[in-house]
Design an enzyme around this catalytic site. Structure first.
Site, PDB file in Angstrom:
ATOM      1  N   LYS A 114     -77.561  32.401 -34.030  1.00 37.52           N
ATOM      2  CA  LYS A 114     -76.120  32.220 -34.266  1.00 37.52           C
ATOM      3  C   LYS A 114     -75.426  33.558 -34.476  1.00 37.52           C
ATOM      4  O   LYS A 114     -74.254  33.702 -34.152  1.00 37.52           O
ATOM      5  CB  LYS A 114     -75.877  31.282 -35.446  1.00 37.52           C
ATOM      6  CG  LYS A 114     -76.165  29.832 -35.115  1.00 37.52           C
ATOM      7  CD  LYS A 114     -75.567  28.880 -36.128  1.00 37.52           C
ATOM      8  CE  LYS A 114     -75.814  27.436 -35.750  1.00 37.52           C
ATOM      9  NZ  LYS A 114     -75.457  26.501 -36.811  1.00 37.52           N
ATOM     10  N   LYS A 196     -82.997  24.233 -25.819  1.00 33.61           N
ATOM     11  CA  LYS A 196     -82.786  22.890 -26.373  1.00 33.61           C
ATOM     12  C   LYS A 196     -81.399  22.383 -25.986  1.00 33.61           C
ATOM     13  O   LYS A 196     -80.478  23.179 -25.762  1.00 33.61           O
ATOM     14  CB  LYS A 196     -82.989  22.876 -27.887  1.00 33.61           C
ATOM     15  CG  LYS A 196     -81.830  23.375 -28.695  1.00 33.61           C
ATOM     16  CD  LYS A 196     -81.882  22.901 -30.149  1.00 33.61           C
ATOM     17  CE  LYS A 196     -80.568  23.334 -30.806  1.00 33.61           C
ATOM     18  NZ  LYS A 196     -80.283  22.883 -32.106  1.00 33.61           N
ATOM     19  N   LYS A 199     -75.096  20.700 -28.915  1.00 30.36           N
ATOM     20  CA  LYS A 199     -73.698  20.262 -28.994  1.00 30.36           C
ATOM     21  C   LYS A 199     -72.766  21.322 -28.441  1.00 30.36           C
ATOM     22  O   LYS A 199     -71.680  21.032 -27.979  1.00 30.36           O
ATOM     23  CB  LYS A 199     -73.280  20.127 -30.462  1.00 30.36           C
ATOM     24  CG  LYS A 199     -73.840  19.015 -31.246  1.00 30.36           C
ATOM     25  CD  LYS A 199     -73.288  19.135 -32.692  1.00 30.36           C
ATOM     26  CE  LYS A 199     -74.159  18.425 -33.686  1.00 30.36           C
ATOM     27  NZ  LYS A 199     -74.480  19.196 -34.859  1.00 30.36           N
TER      28      LYS A 199
HETATM   29  P1  TYM Z   1     -77.595  19.658 -36.502  1.00 28.64           P
HETATM   30  O1  TYM Z   1     -76.316  18.962 -36.604  1.00 28.64           O
HETATM   31  O2  TYM Z   1     -77.664  20.927 -35.751  1.00 28.64           O
HETATM   32  O3  TYM Z   1     -78.707  18.701 -35.915  1.00 28.64           O
HETATM   33  C1  TYM Z   1     -78.902  17.404 -36.435  1.00 28.64           C
HETATM   34  C2  TYM Z   1     -80.297  16.872 -36.133  1.00 28.64           C
HETATM   35  O4  TYM Z   1     -80.494  16.759 -34.730  1.00 28.64           O
HETATM   36  C3  TYM Z   1     -81.703  17.403 -34.355  1.00 28.64           C
HETATM   37  N1  TYM Z   1     -81.540  17.961 -33.008  1.00 28.64           N
HETATM   38  C4  TYM Z   1     -82.375  17.709 -31.993  1.00 28.64           C
HETATM   39  N2  TYM Z   1     -83.480  16.965 -31.891  1.00 28.64           N
HETATM   40  C5  TYM Z   1     -84.086  16.902 -30.683  1.00 28.64           C
HETATM   41  N3  TYM Z   1     -83.649  17.559 -29.584  1.00 28.64           N
HETATM   42  C6  TYM Z   1     -82.545  18.318 -29.636  1.00 28.64           C
HETATM   43  N4  TYM Z   1     -82.100  18.945 -28.553  1.00 28.64           N
HETATM   44  C7  TYM Z   1     -81.845  18.427 -30.876  1.00 28.64           C
HETATM   45  N5  TYM Z   1     -80.722  19.078 -31.271  1.00 28.64           N
HETATM   46  C8  TYM Z   1     -80.553  18.785 -32.583  1.00 28.64           C
HETATM   47  C9  TYM Z   1     -81.885  18.494 -35.407  1.00 28.64           C
HETATM   48  O5  TYM Z   1     -83.229  18.913 -35.496  1.00 28.64           O
HETATM   49  C10 TYM Z   1     -81.417  17.793 -36.637  1.00 28.64           C
HETATM   50  O6  TYM Z   1     -82.446  16.992 -37.192  1.00 28.64           O
HETATM   51  N6  TYM Z   1     -79.130  21.860 -40.433  1.00 28.64           N
HETATM   52  C11 TYM Z   1     -79.222  20.506 -39.990  1.00 28.64           C
HETATM   53  C12 TYM Z   1     -78.302  19.584 -40.752  1.00 28.64           C
HETATM   54  C13 TYM Z   1     -78.713  19.494 -42.179  1.00 28.64           C
HETATM   55  C14 TYM Z   1     -79.919  18.920 -42.675  1.00 28.64           C
HETATM   56  C15 TYM Z   1     -79.867  19.069 -44.081  1.00 28.64           C
HETATM   57  C16 TYM Z   1     -81.007  18.332 -42.057  1.00 28.64           C
HETATM   58  C17 TYM Z   1     -77.999  19.925 -43.259  1.00 28.64           C
HETATM   59  N7  TYM Z   1     -78.702  19.675 -44.414  1.00 28.64           N
HETATM   60  C18 TYM Z   1     -80.925  18.630 -44.896  1.00 28.64           C
HETATM   61  C19 TYM Z   1     -82.068  17.879 -42.861  1.00 28.64           C
HETATM   62  C20 TYM Z   1     -82.016  18.042 -44.264  1.00 28.64           C
HETATM   63  C21 TYM Z   1     -78.977  20.479 -38.479  1.00 28.64           C
HETATM   64  O7  TYM Z   1     -79.735  20.932 -37.727  1.00 28.64           O
HETATM   65  O8  TYM Z   1     -77.932  19.911 -38.018  1.00 28.64           O
END
Ligand code: TYM
Length: 332
Positions: A114, A196, A199
């Site tokens: 990032k 990967k 979004k």
């Molecule tokens: P975020 O919003 O980036 O992603 C949310 C979840 O989606 C999964 N993910 C994927 N899984 C498979 N293939 C992909 N291409 C893919 N892209 C995203 C991520 O692994 C995630 O599980 N930082 C976290 C949000 C968060 C969180 C937490 C998670 C904040 N506090 C506490 C667990 C526990 C996140 O990645 O958000």
């Protein structure tokens, strides 16, 4: 009676969700809610570590809440809430900041990625992201954190911080484990399967968004990058086809091996349409339900109030223990 395990997970309302967010996270949360004590949040505080349009962030927050419910999360069975509604997340983050090292945070893969992508805005929050995430998880004495592969490193940091705190101040936190499933935990870009699916990908054909209609889904899968063979087989040398097999298996609820068998001897065209149809069939009812829910803002707001109250009570318990342990004066 055996104590129920505590589950915590969250998604950021930072863009249009992709099918990766669904298969890597949300669809697994649904399966866990009957058996466990689940806390599912909208991580709005994480989202502001990259610039967000405030009005859009507000809108996406409510859309994400509706999406969770549309995907099958039952707010009667778990705590469904918005992170910034429960102040203990920021409070615990501050305490954990005092035991987190700058060195370890600057080595985090996501921070490095990032920082490159947002070179004009490498802010403290971006670096602190994993500490806030550790606070989220540790506040609830979480045992399992269902996430996709890309978040494994962050859950490991949460473990390290829990152990470090416990060693310094005495047993306080449970040490959580990541829960990463075999299928769906790493969905890759349809245009560049070495990356990967995200979004924030600028190439709109690279990601299937949960809001995409059937025609868009079918078109994007038709254009997905494959290879010059014509054999539907899972292999490291065939990242495009392997990714599609993974998507198909995750949406069908079968294994990759079963998917391979189903398409043995079939061409790429037929395979891609079948993947598209399968995904579109799952997304259509979710989209319909989400739209219905968004028409009833009062219900969503009341649901969030109840969720925050539930989370607040659990979070307060851990935070007061933490404040006592670190020596904050709470009266004699
Ligand atoms: P975020 O919003 O980036 O992603 C949310 C979840 O989606 C999964 N993910 C994927 N899984 C498979 N293939 C992909 N291409 C893919 N892209 C995203 C991520 O692994 C995630 O599980 N930082 C976290 C949000 C968060 C969180 C937490 C998670 C904040 N506090 C506490 C667990 C526990 C996140 O990645 O958000």
């Amino acid at each position: 009676m055996e104590e129920r395990k505590v589950i915590y997970s969250a998604v950021q309302p930072s863009g249009n969700l992709t099918i990766g967010n669904y298969t890597g996270a949300i669809s697994n949360w649904v399966r866990m809610q009957d058996e466990y004590d689940c806390f599912y949040a909208v991580a709005d505080m994480h989202a502001i570590t990259v610039r967000q349009d405030p009005a859009l962030l507000r809108k996406r927050t409510l859309e994400l809440v509706a999406l969770y419910i549309a995907c099958g999360i039952d707010p009667e069975k778990c705590a469904l809430y918005v992170q910034s509604h429960v102040p203990q997340h920021a409070e615990l983050c501050w305490v954990l900041n005092s035991i987190a090292y700058v060195g370890e945070m600057s080595r985090m893969t996501q921070f490095k990625d990032k920082s490159q992508k947002h070179a004009e805005n490498i802010n403290m929050g971006l670096m602190d992201y994993p500490v806030l995430m550790a606070a989220d998880i540790l506040l609830y004495q979480t045992q399992l954190v269902p996430v996709g592969v890309d978040q494994k490193q962050h859950v490991e940091i949460a473990r390290d911080l829990a152990v470090r705190f416990n060693n310094l101040y005495g047993e306080t936190f449970r040490v959580p484990e990541p829960l990463i499933l075999k299928t769906g935990a790493k969905i890759c870009s349809l245009q560049d399967p070495s990356k990967k699916m995200s979004k924030s990908d600028e190439n709109l054909n690279a990601s299937i968004f949960l809001t995409d209609d059937r025609d868009t889904v079918l078109r994007k899968f038709r254009r997905a990058v494959t290879d010059s063979e014509n054999e539907v087989r899972f292999s490291e040398e065939k990242p495009g086809i392997s990714n599609l097999l993974g998507i198909y298996a995750a949406f069908r609820g079968c294994t990759v091996e079963q998917a391979e068998k189903e398409f043995a001897g079939k061409g790429y065209g037929e395979f891609k349409s079948a993947v598209g149809e399968t995904v579109a069939d799952v997304l259509a009812p979710i989209q319909e339900k989400q739209a219905q829910l968004l028409a009833d803002k009062t219900y969503l707001q009341e649901t969030l109030e109840r969720g925050a109250e539930h989370a607040f009570k659990a979070a307060r318990r851990t935070l007061s223990k933490v404040y006592r342990k670190v020596g904050f004066y709470r009266g004699d």
